[in-house]
Scaffold this active site. Structure first.
Site, PDB file in Angstrom:
ATOM      1  N   CYS A 305       0.864  -1.197   0.224  1.00  0.00           N
ATOM      2  CA  CYS A 305      -0.171   0.382  -0.291  1.00  0.00           C
ATOM      3  C   CYS A 305       0.721   1.064  -0.051  1.00  0.00           C
ATOM      4  CB  CYS A 305      -1.019   0.100   1.126  1.00  0.00           C
ATOM      5  SG  CYS A 305      -2.154   1.774   1.036  1.00  0.00           S
ATOM      6  N   CYS A 307      -0.378   4.452   0.785  1.00  0.00           N
ATOM      7  CA  CYS A 307      -0.944   5.552   1.638  1.00  0.00           C
ATOM      8  C   CYS A 307      -0.339   6.064   2.702  1.00  0.00           C
ATOM      9  CB  CYS A 307      -1.594   4.852   2.504  1.00  0.00           C
ATOM     10  SG  CYS A 307      -1.317   4.476   3.721  1.00  0.00           S
TER      11      CYS A 307
HETATM   12 ZN   LIG Z   1      -1.971   1.705   3.685  1.00  0.00          ZN
END
Ligand SMILES: [Zn+2]
Length: 366
Positions: A305, A307
């Site tokens: 991920c 983020c």
């Molecule tokens: Zn994340």
């Protein structure tokens, strides 16, 4: 620029489709998860972070914004986009779902619903006309019809009566809508778990040729298999050249199954609500970051991920923050969860283009 929906690819094994919904504030590539910003803020997340999470359209809530700060203030501020500094598409719900959840404090007539404000006790009436007037003032790109949402335990007769009334109210919403070039009014298919009522509701709604259609009255307490059966029956009956939105649904399995039935858009409070309770969504699993096993876990929440939380912080640090009730911990989990659910719908979108949706997501479809 007005509203249009183009279907770009169809799955040959299911009803899944990839498309683009064009709105005056930009495009929404579907299927897609939409984060919820009830009070014109996705709790704890700034607009740039939402953009980094690849959010395209977000939600705000008519009922809550009517009570606080009031649509007049939002309108004076230049509308929702300007008020909350979000220049991409926004959808407002009609307030119907919230008003009908206030079972203690409301009175329903053909005209509308009267209730006591839970904030200050004043008497408020929301009718189809009033809901549209409020949504016209808020100025979202997509606005929703004000409909009657019967509870999951309602009898078939009660659901049939609510569905008929919702149709009469929808025609009043269409009549009241003042801003058709800048705001698309979506109709909502009701009918509970009764497939014949759903079929009839779709037939009525199709006649109005609206810019988009939603399936409502699911995820109000019924079993997941019933949600799936209802969506599977209803979604393929809707026009293929208009966006289809399944209201209030946002788990991996429910979204994958609904996409297989031809749904394009989803919203759910799960990612931020879970975030505020220390729960992270990682590769299809829920993990409780407060668990002692994460105290010395120095890897990211999810290596795949991108983020901010996963790029910068370890599970150990997130575990520490949430155990210490530090704001940043909850914000980072919310941001990760939003990123994760949008990414899940984007991966499905990609698989539809590649023709691999039915096989790649088979574990969610069974
Ligand atoms: Zn994340």
């Amino acid at each position: 620029m007005g509203f249009s929906f183009e279907c770009q690819a169809n799955c040959s094994h299911t009803h899944a489709r990839a498309g683009v919904f064009n709105t005056p504030h930009g495009i929404v590539e579907t299927p897609r998860f939409m984060p919820v910003g009830t009070l014109a803020t996705v709790k704890g997340i700034i607009p740039q972070q939402l953009k980094d999470a690849k959010a395209q359209m977000i939600l705000a809530n008519t009922y809550h914004l009517h009570l606080q700060p009031g649509e007049d203030i939002v309108k004076e501020a230049g509308g929702l986009h300007s008020f909350m500094a979000w220049n991409q598409p926004i959808l407002t719900d009609s307030g119907g779902f919230q008003v009908f959840s206030l079972s203690e404090m409301r009175k329903i007539t053909e005209q509308g619903v009267t209730f006591k404000s839970p904030r200050d006790g004043r008497i408020i009436e929301i009718s189809p006309e009033r809901s549209i007037q409020i949504q016209n003032a808020l100025g979202a790109d997509v606005i929703m019809a004000f409909d009657e949402c019967p509870p999951a335990d309602a009898t078939k007769e009660q659901v049939a009566a609510a569905t008929d009334r919702s149709y009469r109210w929808l025609k009043r919403c269409v009549e009241a809508h003042q801003n058709t070039s800048k705001q698309a009014l979506f109709g909502i298919v009701q009918g509970g778990i009764h497939l014949d009522l759903r079929t009839k509701a779709v037939e009525q709604l199709r006649e109005l040729d609206l810019p988009g259609y939603a399936i409502g009255g699911v995820s109000v307490g019924e079993e997941p298999e019933l949600i799936n059966a209802t969506v599977k029956h209803t979604a393929p009956l809707l026009p293929t050249n208009k966006p289809r939105y399944l209201m209030g649904v946002g788990t991996y399995r429910e979204m994958a199954q609904a996409i297989a039935s031809g749904i394009d858009l989803f919203d759910c409070v799960i990612p931020t609500r879970f975030g505020r309770h220390g729960t992270a969504l990682v590769q299809g699993e829920r993990i409780n970051i407060k668990n002692a096993k994460y105290k010395r876990d120095y890897q990211p929440l999810d290596k795949t991920c991108s983020c901010y939380a996963c790029s910068n912080f370890s599970r150990a640090y997130l575990c520490h923050m949430v155990r210490s009730q530090e704001m940043l911990g909850y914000i980072m989990l919310s941001l990760h969860n939003i990123t994760e659910l949008i990414r899940f719908t984007q991966q499905i979108r990609q698989s539809i283009f590649l023709g691999t949706f039915a096989t790649d997501f088979a574990s969610w479809l069974g």
